[in-house]
Design a protein around this motif. Structure first.
Motif, short mmCIF file in Angstrom:
data_model
loop_
_atom_site.label_atom_id
_atom_site.label_comp_id
_atom_site.label_asym_id
_atom_site.label_seq_id
_atom_site.Cartn_x
_atom_site.Cartn_y
_atom_site.Cartn_z
N VAL A 35 -27.75 -14.03 -10.86
CA VAL A 35 -27.41 -15.03 -9.84
C VAL A 35 -27.89 -16.41 -10.28
O VAL A 35 -27.16 -17.40 -10.19
CB VAL A 35 -28.04 -14.66 -8.47
N LEU A 39 -25.32 -19.49 -11.17
CA LEU A 39 -25.38 -20.72 -10.38
C LEU A 39 -25.65 -21.94 -11.26
O LEU A 39 -25.09 -23.02 -11.02
CB LEU A 39 -26.45 -20.60 -9.29
N LEU A 49 -32.39 -25.00 -6.47
CA LEU A 49 -31.58 -24.21 -5.55
C LEU A 49 -31.24 -22.85 -6.14
O LEU A 49 -31.26 -21.83 -5.45
CB LEU A 49 -30.30 -24.97 -5.19
N ALA A 50 -30.95 -22.84 -7.44
CA ALA A 50 -30.59 -21.58 -8.10
C ALA A 50 -31.76 -20.59 -8.07
O ALA A 50 -31.57 -19.39 -7.80
CB ALA A 50 -30.17 -21.84 -9.54
N THR A 52 -34.25 -20.56 -5.92
CA THR A 52 -34.49 -20.16 -4.53
C THR A 52 -33.51 -19.06 -4.12
O THR A 52 -33.91 -18.02 -3.57
CB THR A 52 -34.34 -21.38 -3.60
N ILE A 53 -32.23 -19.29 -4.39
CA ILE A 53 -31.22 -18.29 -4.02
C ILE A 53 -31.41 -17.02 -4.83
O ILE A 53 -31.27 -15.90 -4.31
CB ILE A 53 -29.80 -18.88 -4.24
N GLY A 54 -31.74 -17.16 -6.11
CA GLY A 54 -31.97 -15.98 -6.95
C GLY A 54 -33.13 -15.14 -6.46
O GLY A 54 -33.10 -13.90 -6.54
N SER A 55 -34.18 -15.78 -5.96
CA SER A 55 -35.32 -15.05 -5.41
C SER A 55 -34.91 -14.24 -4.19
O SER A 55 -35.31 -13.07 -4.03
CB SER A 55 -36.45 -16.02 -5.04
N LEU A 56 -34.13 -14.84 -3.31
CA LEU A 56 -33.64 -14.13 -2.12
C LEU A 56 -32.74 -12.97 -2.52
O LEU A 56 -32.81 -11.88 -1.94
CB LEU A 56 -32.89 -15.10 -1.20
N ALA A 57 -31.89 -13.20 -3.53
CA ALA A 57 -31.01 -12.14 -4.01
C ALA A 57 -31.80 -10.99 -4.61
O ALA A 57 -31.48 -9.81 -4.37
CB ALA A 57 -30.03 -12.71 -5.05
#
Length: 465
Positions: A35, A39, A49-50, A52-57
């Motif tokens: 991810v 991104l 942002l990448a 942050t989103i990757g951690s959630l994923a």
């Protein structure tokens, strides 16, 4: 056991994970990294942002409750920024002082005045290494590019013969030597000794920069023989100044934090008594924050005041120095959040369990992981942060010197083969007026040489210390 729990958030990671858990966690790690890579490379999303989103994923694929993932990410972000944020800020201020006061130009001109003919590539690598200590890579490139182009043009040198040593000096400092963000974050993640890491980093940096700089530049100049582009010669910062600081005071200001941090490491080795008065003094003055703060304060008297700066201009200089690092701090912080998510989800224990059956040394594993993430994302900082988070558990049983070497192995891997997904690649290409193919033959190969040589030296050192 793949989900996050309150106990895990307290760093009580389970001692073992089932094979089924290994499979799910492995998929979660690959998905999270995929991810981030997608991104950054496909959608050109900012690395903050990448990450942050990757951690959630990662947490979602690991089957963790989302609120626990958010807590884990926030904890990691906060602790990372608290650990290295002030150091990055102080380094940025010092770098801005050095550039705007003309101190950097003073060092450049003094060394170049004593260099002629065949010694010029060695002079360039020396300049870049000294200037590169307190400066971020991109700032160093912008600062040294005018010098490289002017020297190449006036001295009728091949651009690569002069440019490659300068780039090598900056890149080696960026990847291996604190207080650059990558090494600082890895030191924090692996709980390594900064003084020892700095000493070993300098030891490894010297032969690495010689091979990747002056030696390789001979071949690079044959492969790509291009003149210095006239349109890319910008104005030097000190051209608008009536006076600038002296060579000696400028050099002393740059080297002060290095001397203080190395002094602390030496006293810790020789004295080895935390209650000893001398060691306690050096523990304070040799701490990274105090060492850099002392250099910044000294710089006011040795750099900006001798250049004729008023109090108001000095205040404005500090503000301008801090402004560009907002993005760096956010990336570093998000990387710390990603690292903590990896640890709290049990990935660290998974690495321990799996690597116990492997014959790959921890140092080589750290280098390989950093290489893979560097190739995928193009970011040395993201590669360092992510690799440090993955191998952090392996550092728990390492000696002080081997923990420092693991930091350097990751740093070496993080600069492997810069290509089209790296901003540095395009920076070099445009400034030097190269084609994509020419940039790969020179800059990309140079970065690979740095990575491989430094990685090999780390492994060699691990056999003797």
């Amino acid at each position: 056991m793949t989900s996050l729990s309150v106990e895990m958030l307290a760093a009580d990671v389970p001692e073992s994970i089932t094979s089924a858990g290994h499979a799910q966690l492995g998929i979660a790690v690959l998905a999270g990294i995929a991810v981030i890579v997608l991104l950054i490379t496909k959608f050109k999303l900012h690395a903050f942002l990448a990450l942050t989103i990757g951690s959630l994923a990662l947490g979602a694929f690991a089957g963790a409750p989302l609120d626990k993932v958010i807590t884990s990410f926030s904890t990691g972000l906060g602790s990372t920024v608290a650990g290295v944020g002030v150091l990055i800020a102080l380094g940025a201020i010092l770098g801005k002082m050095l550039a705007d006061s003309g101190g950097a130009d003073q060092i450049v001109d003094t060394i170049l005045a004593r260099a002629k003919g065949r010694t010029m590539p060695w002079a360039m690598v020396l300049i870049a290494s000294v200037i590169g200590l307190p400066l971020f890579f991109e700032v160093g490139v912008v600062l040294l590019i005018p010098v490289v182009l002017i020297v190449a043009k006036r001295g009728n040198y091949s651009l690569m013969r002069i440019g490659i040593p300068a780039l090598a000096g900056l890149s080696v400092m960026h990847g291996l030597v604190p207080p650059h963000p990558g090494p600082l974050v890895a030191i924090d993640a692996l709980d390594a000794n900064l003084g020892v890491t700095l000493a070993l980093g300098v030891l490894i940096a010297i032969p690495t920069v010689i091979i990747a700089g002056p030696v390789f530049s001979k071949y690079a100049a044959r492969w790509v023989d291009v003149p210095a582009p006239d349109r890319m010669i910008p104005q030097r910062p000190s051209e608008d100044l009536e006076k600038r600081p002296g060579f000696g005071p400028t050099l002393a200001t740059i080297l002060l934090p290095v001397v203080l941090m190395l002094g602390r490491a030496l006293v810790e080795i020789v004295v080895d008594n935390p209650e000893n008065g001398v060691q306690r003094v050096f523990n304070v003055i040799g701490s990274p924050m105090i060492a850099l703060l002392a250099s910044v304060l000294l710089g006011i008297f040795t750099l900006v005041l001798p250049a004729g700066f008023s109090k108001e201009r000095i205040s404005g200089l500090v503000e301008k120095g801090l402004a560009p690092i907002a993005g760096i701090l956010l990336i570093v912080g998000a990387g710390g959040g990603f690292k903590q998510t990896l640890i709290d989800s049990g990935v660290g224990q998974m690495i321990l369990d799996i690597s116990a059956d492997w014959a790959i040394p921890a140092l080589l594993l750290g280098w390989l992981i950093a290489v893979a993430i560097r190739l995928a994302t193009g970011s040395a900082t993201v590669a360092t942060i992510s690799a440090a988070g993955l191998v952090a558990p392996l550092a728990a049983d390492l000696s002080t010197t081997h923990a420092a070497l693991l930091v350097l192995a990751i740093g070496a891997g993080s600069v492997f083969f810069s290509h089209v997904n790296d901003a540095g690649f395009w920076l070099v290409k445009e400034y030097f007026g190269l084609s994509v193919g020419q940039t790969i033959k020179t800059w990309s190969v140079m970065e690979t040489i740095i990575s491989v040589v430094a990685g090999a030296l780390v492994l060699l050192l691990s056999l003797v210390i």
